[in-house]
Design an enzyme around this catalytic site. Structure first.
Site, PDB file in Angstrom:
ATOM      1  N   ASP A  34       7.712   1.131  -3.205  1.00  0.00           N
ATOM      2  CA  ASP A  34       7.140   1.249  -4.757  1.00  0.00           C
ATOM      3  C   ASP A  34       7.487   0.625  -5.912  1.00  0.00           C
ATOM      4  O   ASP A  34       7.527  -0.748  -5.733  1.00  0.00           O
ATOM      5  CB  ASP A  34       8.618   2.593  -4.734  1.00  0.00           C
ATOM      6  CG  ASP A  34       7.877   3.918  -6.655  1.00  0.00           C
ATOM      7  OD1 ASP A  34       6.418   3.553  -6.188  1.00  0.00           O
ATOM      8  OD2 ASP A  34       8.720   4.113  -6.548  1.00  0.00           O
ATOM      9  N   HIS A  51      -1.581  -2.405  -4.930  1.00  0.00           N
ATOM     10  CA  HIS A  51      -1.363  -2.495  -3.787  1.00  0.00           C
ATOM     11  C   HIS A  51      -1.935  -3.768  -2.862  1.00  0.00           C
ATOM     12  O   HIS A  51      -1.626  -3.730  -1.536  1.00  0.00           O
ATOM     13  CB  HIS A  51      -1.812  -1.252  -3.814  1.00  0.00           C
ATOM     14  CG  HIS A  51      -1.696   0.117  -4.309  1.00  0.00           C
ATOM     15  ND1 HIS A  51      -0.648   0.513  -4.051  1.00  0.00           N
ATOM     16  CD2 HIS A  51      -2.576   0.913  -4.981  1.00  0.00           C
ATOM     17  CE1 HIS A  51      -0.390   1.220  -4.809  1.00  0.00           C
ATOM     18  NE2 HIS A  51      -1.987   1.834  -5.103  1.00  0.00           N
ATOM     19  N   LEU A 145       9.495  -7.351  17.026  1.00  0.00           N
ATOM     20  CA  LEU A 145       9.624  -6.538  16.190  1.00  0.00           C
ATOM     21  C   LEU A 145       8.625  -5.709  16.216  1.00  0.00           C
ATOM     22  O   LEU A 145       7.537  -5.466  16.512  1.00  0.00           O
ATOM     23  CB  LEU A 145       9.295  -7.210  14.745  1.00  0.00           C
ATOM     24  CG  LEU A 145       9.354  -6.220  13.597  1.00  0.00           C
ATOM     25  CD1 LEU A 145      11.115  -6.366  13.599  1.00  0.00           C
ATOM     26  CD2 LEU A 145       8.886  -7.099  12.582  1.00  0.00           C
TER      27      LEU A 145
HETATM   28  C1  FPP Z   1       3.367   2.766  -3.677  1.00  0.00           C
HETATM   29  O1  FPP Z   1       3.543   1.895  -5.578  1.00  0.00           O
HETATM   30  C2  FPP Z   1       3.024   2.630  -3.632  1.00  0.00           C
HETATM   31  C3  FPP Z   1       2.399   3.149  -2.393  1.00  0.00           C
HETATM   32  C4  FPP Z   1       1.675   4.305  -2.040  1.00  0.00           C
HETATM   33  C5  FPP Z   1       1.390   2.115  -1.736  1.00  0.00           C
HETATM   34  C6  FPP Z   1       1.883   1.713  -1.081  1.00  0.00           C
HETATM   35  C7  FPP Z   1       1.415   0.301   0.570  1.00  0.00           C
HETATM   36  C8  FPP Z   1       1.717  -1.036   0.435  1.00  0.00           C
HETATM   37  C9  FPP Z   1       2.399  -2.213  -0.307  1.00  0.00           C
HETATM   38  C10 FPP Z   1       0.940  -1.733   0.877  1.00  0.00           C
HETATM   39  C11 FPP Z   1       1.001  -0.840   2.099  1.00  0.00           C
HETATM   40  C12 FPP Z   1       0.384  -2.256   3.588  1.00  0.00           C
HETATM   41  C13 FPP Z   1      -0.049  -1.727   4.516  1.00  0.00           C
HETATM   42  C14 FPP Z   1      -0.307  -3.024   5.708  1.00  0.00           C
HETATM   43  C15 FPP Z   1      -0.517  -0.426   5.116  1.00  0.00           C
HETATM   44  P1  FPP Z   1       2.751   2.836  -6.815  1.00  0.00           P
HETATM   45  O2  FPP Z   1       1.270   3.068  -7.016  1.00  0.00           O
HETATM   46  O3  FPP Z   1       3.633   4.602  -7.071  1.00  0.00           O
HETATM   47  O4  FPP Z   1       3.666   2.608  -8.066  1.00  0.00           O
HETATM   48  P2  FPP Z   1       4.284   3.487  -9.236  1.00  0.00           P
HETATM   49  O5  FPP Z   1       4.720   4.626  -9.055  1.00  0.00           O
HETATM   50  O6  FPP Z   1       4.317   1.652 -10.258  1.00  0.00           O
HETATM   51  O7  FPP Z   1       2.890   3.924  -9.277  1.00  0.00           O
END
Ligand code: FPP
Length: 254
Positions: A34, A51, A145
């Site tokens: 997050d 992201h 893994l």
């Molecule tokens: C939450 O942060 C993150 C997500 C909903 C997307 C997570 C995705 C990745 C970390 C990349 C994934 C990689 C692959 C290979 C699938 P947020 O956007 O809710 O952050 P915020 O709370 O600060 O707005």
């Protein structure tokens, strides 16, 4: 190939690894990644830049998990609730698996990593499904893994789906009410065959589960950090493992 992924090859024990008691690392680590949006905002960048950076941190985290000899790494990449986000952001996230695998799949294969997913796979766009299915097929015989992406995953949906599957099997006389216990119920979840997480990590300071693995986390140790996902590192991962090693897991006993 190895020239392209020079840092991915499994190394001799690092100092970080030596600091950890390798006999007592969690078998299964689950992470709620997050804080990508906030990370981007702090830098004056669009949310999707967070992201993108988060995707590269996934790769570093997988490398660290391999080095720490963790057996299963489950990463919450997209929830059933995340469809509520603006369409361009959803599309960007849905393209990340293809980008990620394009760059990192050879290194993952070289390191004996098996890729799998939990969640409603059929509900993903075709381009996402195709990229992931290819990676699943290419890595299905690997026994290192298990890199498990929770994609289009929601725990309440998963539990409700399990109940429907059990009822349908009961209708077909494949299962009777007396046979339904915790272990049989677990077999109807997406995580069938996978041990429950020993350690859950959530970044960005939020202290909630957000509909992630509600059944499976019953006895899991939780570890929260204020660090935003794009700033997560092997060093912070190690801190979580060291703290985990201090925990006394009693599973309700004394
Ligand atoms: C939450 O942060 C993150 C997500 C909903 C997307 C997570 C995705 C990745 C970390 C990349 C994934 C990689 C692959 C290979 C699938 P947020 O956007 O809710 O952050 P915020 O709370 O600060 O707005």
């Amino acid at each position: 190939m190895s020239m392209k992924f020079p840092f991915f090859k499994r190394k001799k024990p690092t100092q970080l690894q030596n600091d950890c008691d390798l006999l007592n690392v969690p078998e299964h680590v689950a992470i709620i990644m997050d804080g990508n949006g906030r990370w981007a905002k702090q830098k004056g960048l669009p949310r999707v830049a967070g992201h993108k950076e988060g995707m590269d941190v996934v790769s570093n985290t997988v490398k660290a998990a391999v080095n720490f000899d963790i057996k299963i790494l489950t990463l919450f990449a997209f929830s059933t609730e995340n469809w509520k986000r603006p369409k361009p952001e959803v599309e960007f996230i849905m393209r990340l698996p293809k980008d990620f695998l394009h760059t990192y799949l050879p290194g993952l294969i070289e390191n004996n990593v098996r890729i799998d997913t939990i969640g409603d796979f059929n509900g993903l766009p075709d381009y996402t499904k195709e990229a992931i299915q290819y990676a699943k097929d290419q890595t299905k015989d690997n026994d290192g893994l298990l890199l498990n992406f929770a994609l289009n995953y929601g725990s309440r949906y998963e539990i409700m789906r399990a109940i429907k599957l059990i009822m349908s099997d009961a209708d077909l006389s494949k299962i009777s009410v007396d046979e339904i216990d915790e272990s049989t119920f677990s077999e109807y979840l997406y995580t069938n065959g996978i041990s429950d997480p020993d350690l859950l990590i959530r970044t960005s300071g939020e202290m909630r589960l957000s509909n992630f693995l509600l059944w499976q986390l019953a006895y899991t140790e939780f570890w929260f950090t204020d660090v935003l996902w794009p700033d997560f590192s092997e060093e912070i991962f190690k801190q979580a493992l060291l703290d985990y090693q201090q925990r006394k897991r009693r599973y309700g006993g004394i």
